[in-house]
Design a protein around this motif. Structure first.
Motif, short mmCIF file in Angstrom:
data_model
loop_
_atom_site.label_atom_id
_atom_site.label_comp_id
_atom_site.label_asym_id
_atom_site.label_seq_id
_atom_site.Cartn_x
_atom_site.Cartn_y
_atom_site.Cartn_z
N MET A 144 -19.39 -24.17 -30.41
CA MET A 144 -20.39 -24.59 -31.42
C MET A 144 -20.00 -25.90 -32.48
O MET A 144 -18.89 -25.12 -33.08
CB MET A 144 -21.22 -23.57 -32.08
CG MET A 144 -22.56 -23.83 -32.65
SD MET A 144 -23.43 -22.49 -32.67
CE MET A 144 -23.73 -22.57 -34.48
N ALA A 145 -20.45 -26.91 -32.32
CA ALA A 145 -19.81 -27.95 -33.15
C ALA A 145 -21.04 -28.44 -34.20
O ALA A 145 -22.09 -28.39 -33.85
CB ALA A 145 -19.04 -28.74 -32.87
N THR A 146 -20.88 -29.05 -35.45
CA THR A 146 -21.72 -29.61 -36.19
C THR A 146 -21.17 -30.99 -36.27
O THR A 146 -20.11 -31.36 -36.98
CB THR A 146 -21.99 -29.13 -37.63
OG1 THR A 146 -22.22 -27.80 -37.42
CG2 THR A 146 -22.85 -29.76 -38.47
N TYR A 147 -22.11 -31.99 -35.81
CA TYR A 147 -21.83 -33.42 -35.91
C TYR A 147 -22.69 -34.37 -37.02
O TYR A 147 -23.87 -33.72 -37.00
CB TYR A 147 -21.94 -34.20 -34.73
CG TYR A 147 -21.01 -33.47 -33.50
CD1 TYR A 147 -19.61 -33.74 -33.53
CD2 TYR A 147 -21.35 -32.61 -32.55
CE1 TYR A 147 -18.93 -33.37 -32.71
CE2 TYR A 147 -20.72 -32.02 -31.78
CZ TYR A 147 -19.46 -32.41 -31.57
OH TYR A 147 -18.61 -31.76 -30.55
N GLY A 148 -22.33 -35.21 -37.42
CA GLY A 148 -23.06 -36.12 -38.53
C GLY A 148 -23.17 -37.24 -38.08
O GLY A 148 -22.35 -37.84 -37.44
N GLU B 15 -18.24 -31.48 -38.99
CA GLU B 15 -16.80 -31.57 -38.49
C GLU B 15 -16.36 -32.90 -38.35
O GLU B 15 -15.30 -33.48 -38.74
CB GLU B 15 -16.44 -30.61 -37.53
CG GLU B 15 -16.98 -28.90 -38.00
CD GLU B 15 -17.37 -28.45 -36.60
OE1 GLU B 15 -17.05 -28.60 -35.54
OE2 GLU B 15 -17.89 -27.26 -36.93
N ILE B 16 -17.37 -33.66 -37.68
CA ILE B 16 -17.19 -35.12 -37.05
C ILE B 16 -18.26 -35.87 -37.81
O ILE B 16 -19.49 -35.19 -37.39
CB ILE B 16 -16.88 -34.98 -35.89
CG1 ILE B 16 -15.68 -34.41 -35.30
CG2 ILE B 16 -16.98 -36.51 -35.19
CD1 ILE B 16 -15.40 -34.41 -33.75
N VAL B 17 -18.16 -36.93 -38.43
CA VAL B 17 -19.08 -37.78 -38.84
C VAL B 17 -18.94 -39.19 -38.11
O VAL B 17 -17.86 -39.83 -38.37
CB VAL B 17 -19.22 -37.86 -40.06
CG1 VAL B 17 -20.41 -38.98 -40.61
CG2 VAL B 17 -19.46 -36.42 -41.10
N THR C 4 -22.30 -42.14 -28.42
CA THR C 4 -21.01 -41.41 -28.42
C THR C 4 -21.53 -39.84 -28.62
O THR C 4 -21.05 -38.96 -27.97
CB THR C 4 -20.02 -41.96 -28.96
OG1 THR C 4 -19.35 -43.13 -28.72
CG2 THR C 4 -18.83 -40.81 -29.08
N LEU C 5 -22.26 -39.74 -29.68
CA LEU C 5 -22.46 -38.37 -30.22
C LEU C 5 -23.37 -37.78 -28.99
O LEU C 5 -23.57 -36.62 -28.75
CB LEU C 5 -23.28 -38.53 -31.47
CG LEU C 5 -22.36 -38.61 -32.69
CD1 LEU C 5 -23.11 -38.94 -34.12
CD2 LEU C 5 -21.57 -37.43 -32.88
N LEU C 6 -24.38 -38.41 -28.77
CA LEU C 6 -25.48 -38.17 -27.64
C LEU C 6 -24.76 -37.73 -26.27
O LEU C 6 -25.27 -36.71 -25.64
CB LEU C 6 -26.72 -39.11 -27.48
CG LEU C 6 -27.54 -39.04 -28.83
CD1 LEU C 6 -28.51 -40.15 -28.55
CD2 LEU C 6 -28.04 -38.11 -29.23
N ASP C 7 -23.92 -38.37 -25.94
CA ASP C 7 -23.07 -38.17 -24.83
C ASP C 7 -22.15 -36.93 -24.93
O ASP C 7 -22.04 -35.87 -24.02
CB ASP C 7 -22.29 -39.24 -24.27
CG ASP C 7 -22.97 -40.59 -23.83
OD1 ASP C 7 -24.08 -40.49 -23.44
OD2 ASP C 7 -22.36 -41.56 -23.78
N PHE C 8 -21.49 -36.62 -26.11
CA PHE C 8 -20.52 -35.48 -26.40
C PHE C 8 -21.22 -34.26 -26.97
O PHE C 8 -20.53 -33.06 -26.35
CB PHE C 8 -19.61 -35.93 -27.48
CG PHE C 8 -18.32 -35.28 -27.61
CD1 PHE C 8 -18.45 -34.28 -28.64
CD2 PHE C 8 -17.40 -35.36 -26.62
CE1 PHE C 8 -17.05 -33.51 -28.72
CE2 PHE C 8 -16.35 -34.82 -26.73
CZ PHE C 8 -15.99 -33.57 -27.67
#
Length: 182
Positions: free
Chosen positions: A1-5, A29-31, A49-53
């Motif tokens: 589970m990760a939190t992306y910005g 964790e990643i923006v 990239t975010l939506l793919d990942f």
């Protein structure tokens, strides 16, 4: 589970610092960030990239939903994509959490207002251009196609397809200019 910005501004002279700092404070964790219009998803490689990942259990955080999308259709597409992957969407400055019914309803309302704001801005811009044209201040950009060249090639017996190919323009432009629409 990760939190992306995800942070976005519309023009290269705008600053992303405030958004990035807010996303880091929110635990991202990643923006990923970019300087590009939000009126379309085309060319928004960082968002793609975010939506793919993004994976099940992950959270995508933005500061405000207008940083994510400027149209209801794009916003709904993005939300559906995030939800289909088992992830959720949150905003730091708005009570949005797609994991709750109230958060989803608020998200939809804000999406309508973001699109409305974009449409109002576009209308004001067009009104300003119309007034500037009427005052003789604004004449638009200079034509990029030489009508004389098109007419000369036509006089040589060339067809629209060959003229378009030689001048590296669209065939529809050749037809339009030969009809005298510009």
């Amino acid at each position: 589970m990760a939190t992306y910005g995800y942070a976005r501004v519309s023009t290269s002279d705008q600053d992303l610092t405030v958004q990035i700092e807010a996303l880091k404070r929110a635990g991202c964790e990643i923006v990923r960030s970019e300087k590009i219009t939000g009126t379309t998803r085309e060319g928004r490689t960082e968002l793609s990239t975010l939506l793919d990942f993004i994976r099940a259990g992950d959270v995508l955080i933005v500061t405000r939903i207008d940083r994510l999308a400027r149209s209801v259709a794009d916003l709904q597409d993005i939300v559906r994509m995030v939800k289909s992957k088992g992830a959720s969407l949150k905003a730091t400055e708005q009570p949005i959490d797609t994991g709750t019914a109230a958060g989803k309803a608020f998200l939809d309302m804000l999406g309508v207002f973001a699109e409305f704001e974009t449409n109002l801005r576009r209308e004001r811009q067009m009104e300003g251009i119309t007034k500037a044209k009427a005052d003789g201040v604004y004449k638009g950009r200079k034509p990029s196609i030489d009508v004389g060249q098109i007419q000369a090639l036509k006089a040589q017996g060339l067809g629209a397809s060959e003229i378009a190919k030689r001048l590296r323009i669209g065939r529809a432009s050749v037809y339009r200019l030969l009809r005298g629409e510009e």
